[in-house]
Design an enzyme around this catalytic site. Structure first.
Site, PDB file in Angstrom:
ATOM      1  N   TRP A  82      93.060 111.618 -26.921  1.00 33.87           N
ATOM      2  CA  TRP A  82      94.240 111.897 -26.415  1.00 33.87           C
ATOM      3  C   TRP A  82      95.286 112.023 -27.288  1.00 33.87           C
ATOM      4  O   TRP A  82      96.008 112.948 -27.502  1.00 33.87           O
ATOM      5  CB  TRP A  82      94.477 110.339 -25.490  1.00 33.87           C
ATOM      6  CG  TRP A  82      95.768 110.747 -24.601  1.00 33.87           C
ATOM      7  CD1 TRP A  82      95.736 111.005 -23.562  1.00 33.87           C
ATOM      8  CD2 TRP A  82      96.988 110.565 -25.070  1.00 33.87           C
ATOM      9  NE1 TRP A  82      96.770 111.095 -22.847  1.00 33.87           N
ATOM     10  CE2 TRP A  82      97.937 110.917 -23.852  1.00 33.87           C
ATOM     11  CE3 TRP A  82      97.880 110.353 -26.049  1.00 33.87           C
ATOM     12  CZ2 TRP A  82      99.180 110.989 -23.787  1.00 33.87           C
ATOM     13  CZ3 TRP A  82      99.279 110.227 -26.072  1.00 33.87           C
ATOM     14  CH2 TRP A  82      99.936 110.697 -25.075  1.00 33.87           C
ATOM     15  N   LYS A  88      88.332 109.960 -18.319  1.00 35.08           N
ATOM     16  CA  LYS A  88      86.907 110.867 -18.194  1.00 35.08           C
ATOM     17  C   LYS A  88      87.422 112.162 -18.598  1.00 35.08           C
ATOM     18  O   LYS A  88      86.565 112.666 -19.548  1.00 35.08           O
ATOM     19  CB  LYS A  88      86.485 110.602 -16.826  1.00 35.08           C
ATOM     20  CG  LYS A  88      84.917 110.977 -16.963  1.00 35.08           C
ATOM     21  CD  LYS A  88      84.231 110.668 -15.647  1.00 35.08           C
ATOM     22  CE  LYS A  88      85.117 110.976 -14.562  1.00 35.08           C
ATOM     23  NZ  LYS A  88      85.099 110.481 -13.054  1.00 35.08           N
ATOM     24  N   PHE A 132      93.584 103.184 -25.937  1.00 38.75           N
ATOM     25  CA  PHE A 132      94.633 103.190 -25.625  1.00 38.75           C
ATOM     26  C   PHE A 132      95.655 102.336 -26.748  1.00 38.75           C
ATOM     27  O   PHE A 132      94.837 101.688 -27.607  1.00 38.75           O
ATOM     28  CB  PHE A 132      95.120 102.525 -24.386  1.00 38.75           C
ATOM     29  CG  PHE A 132      94.662 103.161 -23.263  1.00 38.75           C
ATOM     30  CD1 PHE A 132      93.592 103.901 -22.980  1.00 38.75           C
ATOM     31  CD2 PHE A 132      95.747 103.386 -22.307  1.00 38.75           C
ATOM     32  CE1 PHE A 132      93.552 104.743 -21.900  1.00 38.75           C
ATOM     33  CE2 PHE A 132      95.747 104.026 -21.283  1.00 38.75           C
ATOM     34  CZ  PHE A 132      94.493 104.893 -20.834  1.00 38.75           C
TER      35      PHE A 132
END
Lengths: 560, 560
Positions: B413, B75, B385
């Site tokens: 990310w 988050k 991911f």
């Protein structure tokens, strides 16, 4: 204390500070060498600290005092005023001082940043959280405690004897209810129940370690040596055994950098570290003092309490550890305090009393002798109070003359640096003229008993030392652990040359009793405890906190 | 977690920060508006905070998530990446986030400053002492505790029942051995013996108060209202009764100013305050969020845990208290976490599993419904991911389509802001297009039971609420004390929509049991405790501290 229209905080708040970047310029530091904390505080960066190491060191002057009394001596005020005075007469001078603890601030009115027109600024910040050094030390202290208890909980590989954990927790507050506690209650998931206690942060060995560390590497080495417990074989367990010296160093990596601030007269000052002066050595950090010496030609710094504790420890512990050789020592005295040493009650101090004053000289005399026995030039500073009569001052000046010791009447509280010019000039004179044969009074190779004998006889003027059965037993252990060649750190009443706080003046023929030892292996000394030493103060009935507030603009109210 | 050549700290240390003064310029702040803490951190001055109040507020976007699982949701990473993405598409955006606690840092590897290329910097400082806010809160918390015990010791004028002191002490560390302690041992001079305990600092009511305070004045008012004990007549005793709200405000006067830092992509971020998300409301400070809204057109901020706790509290407690109306809500989900909600074990997450993933959608579905029931537009963010298969991602995207909820696959990310541009665009779309009828689900005038019923039924999807006999008795007292019109702060397992952490997915027909209440009158809410809530974590067998160190240049090593 002094009758003045303005309080310390009023004078401080009315003073106009210069940006700390400008102050830094005076000592050859650029903005890049600083880590700013607002406009008026900065830490000196690692890079700058390393860079200045190659410079020639300036001269260090130690300010100490007679045995403190409730009348007040004003050692910090003289330290600040003297730094200002040196700058006024064209010398490049800096001040190195201790940073205050929040505990006393919340408890009893009165700061630790000088007084009157001889203060360091911003005094509100310095007396509150400042740059967070004490919080970092508290955190490192308590992280270590948590790691020890976690070690017990997770299987106790090191075989720590839970009854022999000597590492205590800490808060930077006066909180008597935390002196003796039981922790780990509530069942097997909540830890191992055991006795524990909290010290005020300035009494943490980490504070002493930080103040004696030469640099980050030395800090880690000292941290790793700290003894936290004994195992079931009664052997010491260290931070290094736990493998957490790296984590503690990480928590302290900012705290170890000295803090640059300024006096009311814009003299640069490094305010850094402040260990207890009884169970520790009571001086600001080595890093601050040695860095100041690289940045200025004259550094004025102070020891804790009177010369029997503060100067003795400065000269035996800090100077030896850091390779510092002071050029001269100032012994601060006040007429009021000397009268108390001569037997006058606190309520009677406003009255002229020549016979008692004269009796009180004996205390000052002993400290002058002690400083001389270290081979150092000494100058007496009379810190003038408004109640001092001309005759009293004259009597003290004449006594100093007869004793052949330079003396100066200073008025730094009232006049700032201007009031300390004569003192500065006398210091320059003795530094240029008198021989400096600085040498410690004991060697580290002396036995611990011998070292204590030396301090008691040569510094306190006592007759002998008694060791309790417990202390004797500890000495045998220390020999076994290889700790006999460490320095000694005396934990003794600051009010008397003896270990009896009621014996003012210059007691003689007394014996000092060593009740117990407390090893501070990271700091590098064995603390010799003479009486009960309070390492966690309590709050008074009406704590200073009751008067504190913040005004609408965010300024402190009721802080001193 | 993700297979990447670089760790978070390596990415962070390799990033080149801009001076914080430059970052401040982007949002119209000059160096004079800042209080610098080194070159890359600053607090915003009181004057600037007051000055910007007259500006028009920007749009606030709340980031929340499905119920957290050990698989991780990211988050904070999405919050940071989304802020960067807004700036990349030419919108003036800021981030407002919580500041981390040292306890978890020393315990378990893993920071709270985002991850990969979506991090706030300087991450080492932010995860260590930062600007000292948490230390100030610890100090204020413990100063209050010391003042309470001193009150007992000095005559107990307020007739405090020493068995009913509810104010606990605090350390910002994981230290299980301090959960339950006995203090005041050692005789009459060492305080009044009594049971006590320590919470981690982020669980202190002072943290919640600081995070809900509108300004310094409101902070003092809230502090004065905090209940610290009950007297012998079982009536509440407050900080105001003790007369120390001024001192506590003084200790917090710097901590209350928000901290400006930057992301890897130089997006300005206010990192300020971080209360527990169970016994408190789990959001960064109101001052940070509202100030960010004055300084930018878009503010990305987050709530704690999943939407059932974090978003519910953001919308019912923080928004109501601060007068904030969010424009849209992002619900973050990961394929991995959804698979866990669908019944997959943590060890099996790397394998494609469409049936379980599809089962797990139910959890996401409930949170989407909840946000919509508040009248707010919602967008789903899939935080990608490396183990996610194309088919899994496709399945989730199609499900969202069928549910008629906008969705975006984000890769923040790995790619920083670039990976969040689509999400930002979808948000702009819903903000421009969808109706925003934001309204709380309960009114403050509802009874406390009614408020809890509403949350359990409308937010958790449960059937009913059970109140323990103790809780019922407390409700009668609260009515008497005039506390019935406060907000409710639910302390419930974050792992499940129910109060049973093992019930993943979307449980139904469950009853939530309220075991006990904990009034937080300064914060302005009554905490409803459903199970045992841990307010002091413990350290693991191998704490992260064992790997930490400092290199020769003074840089952190082994921190994450």
């Amino acid at each position: 204390m002094k009758t003045s229209v303005k309080s310390d905080i009023e004078i401080a708040q009315a003073s106009k500070m210069k940006p700390i970047v400008e102050i830094a310029e005076k000592i050859g530091l650029t903005e890049d060498d600083l880590e700013l904390y607002g406009k008026y505080k900065a830490k000196i960066s690692n890079e700058a600290l390393i860079q200045i190491k190659t410079k020639k060191s300036g001269k260090i002057i130690l300010v100490t005092s007679i045995n403190p009394t409730p009348a007040g001596e004003g050692k910090s005020t003289v330290t600040v005023g003297l730094g200002d005075a040196f700058n006024r007469i064209g010398k490049k001078a800096m001040i190195a001082m201790r940073e205050p603890s929040l505990g006393p601030t919340m408890g009893i009115k009165g700061g630790a940043t000088g007084g009157g027109y001889s203060q360091v600024l911003p005094m509100e910040d310095i007396n509150l959280h400042f740059t967070g050094d004490l919080h970092a030390i508290t955190t490192a202290n308590n992280a270590l405690a948590a790691l020890i208890d976690n070690h017990l909980q997770q299987g106790n590989e090191l075989n720590i004897d839970q009854r022999r954990i000597v590492w205590k927790r800490a808060v930077d507050l006066n909180d008597r209810a935390l002196r003796k506690v039981i922790i780990g209650l509530g069942g097997p998931l909540q830890g191992v129940p055991r006795e524990d206690g909290f010290d005020i942060t300035v009494a943490s060995e980490i504070m002493a370690v930080l103040c004696l560390a030469a640099d980050l590497k030395d800090l880690k080495l000292r941290l790793s040596r700290m003894v936290v417990a004994y195992n079931v074989h009664k052997e010491p367990v260290t931070v290094g055994d736990l493998g957490v010296e790296g984590a503690l160093t990480l928590l302290l990596k900012e705290a170890v950098k000295p803090n640059l601030v300024q006096t009311i007269e814009h003299t640069p000052a490094l305010i850094h570290g402040g260990p207890f002066a009884n169970i520790a050595h009571g001086c600001n950090s080595v890093i601050a003092t040695t860095s100041a010496a690289k940045l200025a030609d004259y550094v004025i710094t102070e020891g804790g309490f009177g010369a029997d504790l503060g100067a003795e420890k400065f000269l035996h512990i800090k100077s030896r550890s850091a390779g510092i050789k002071p050029e001269a020592v100032v012994v601060v005295a006040t007429i009021r305090a000397l009268k108390m040493h001569g037997g006058v009650a606190k309520t009677e101090l406003a009255k002229e009393n020549i016979p008692s004053l004269t009796l009180g000289f004996a205390n000052l005399q002993k400290h002058i002798e002690t400083i001389k026995s270290f081979g150092l030039p000494v100058v007496v500073a009379i810190n003038k109070f408004i109640t001092d009569t001309d005759l009293e001052v004259q009597t003290l000046l004449e006594w100093c003359d007869r004793e052949n010791v330079p003396v100066s009447l200073t008025e730094v509280w009232e006049k700032g640096g201007e009031g300390g010019i004569e003192l500065a000039q006398k210091l320059l004179e003795v530094i240029g003229k008198e021989e400096n044969n600085f040498h410690p009074l004991y060697d580290l190779s002396d036995s611990l008993e011998q070292k204590i004998q030396t301090i008691v006889q040569k510094v306190y003027g006592g007759k002998d030392v008694d060791f309790s059965p417990k202390a004797k037993k500890q000495l045998i252990d220390f020999e076994k652990f290889g700790w006999s060649n460490l320095a000694v750190c005396m934990a003794k009443s600051q009010y008397s040359l003896s270990d009896d706080p009621t014996k003012l003046g210059r007691p003689t023929d007394f014996t000092v009793t060593i009740r117990e030892f407390k090893p501070s292996i990271g700091a590098g000394f064995i603390v010799a405890l003479t009486g009960e030493v309070m390492t966690m103060p309590g709050l008074p009935k009406k704590p200073a906190a009751l008067n504190m507030d913040v005004d609408e603009d965010g300024n402190a109210v009721g802080l001193f």
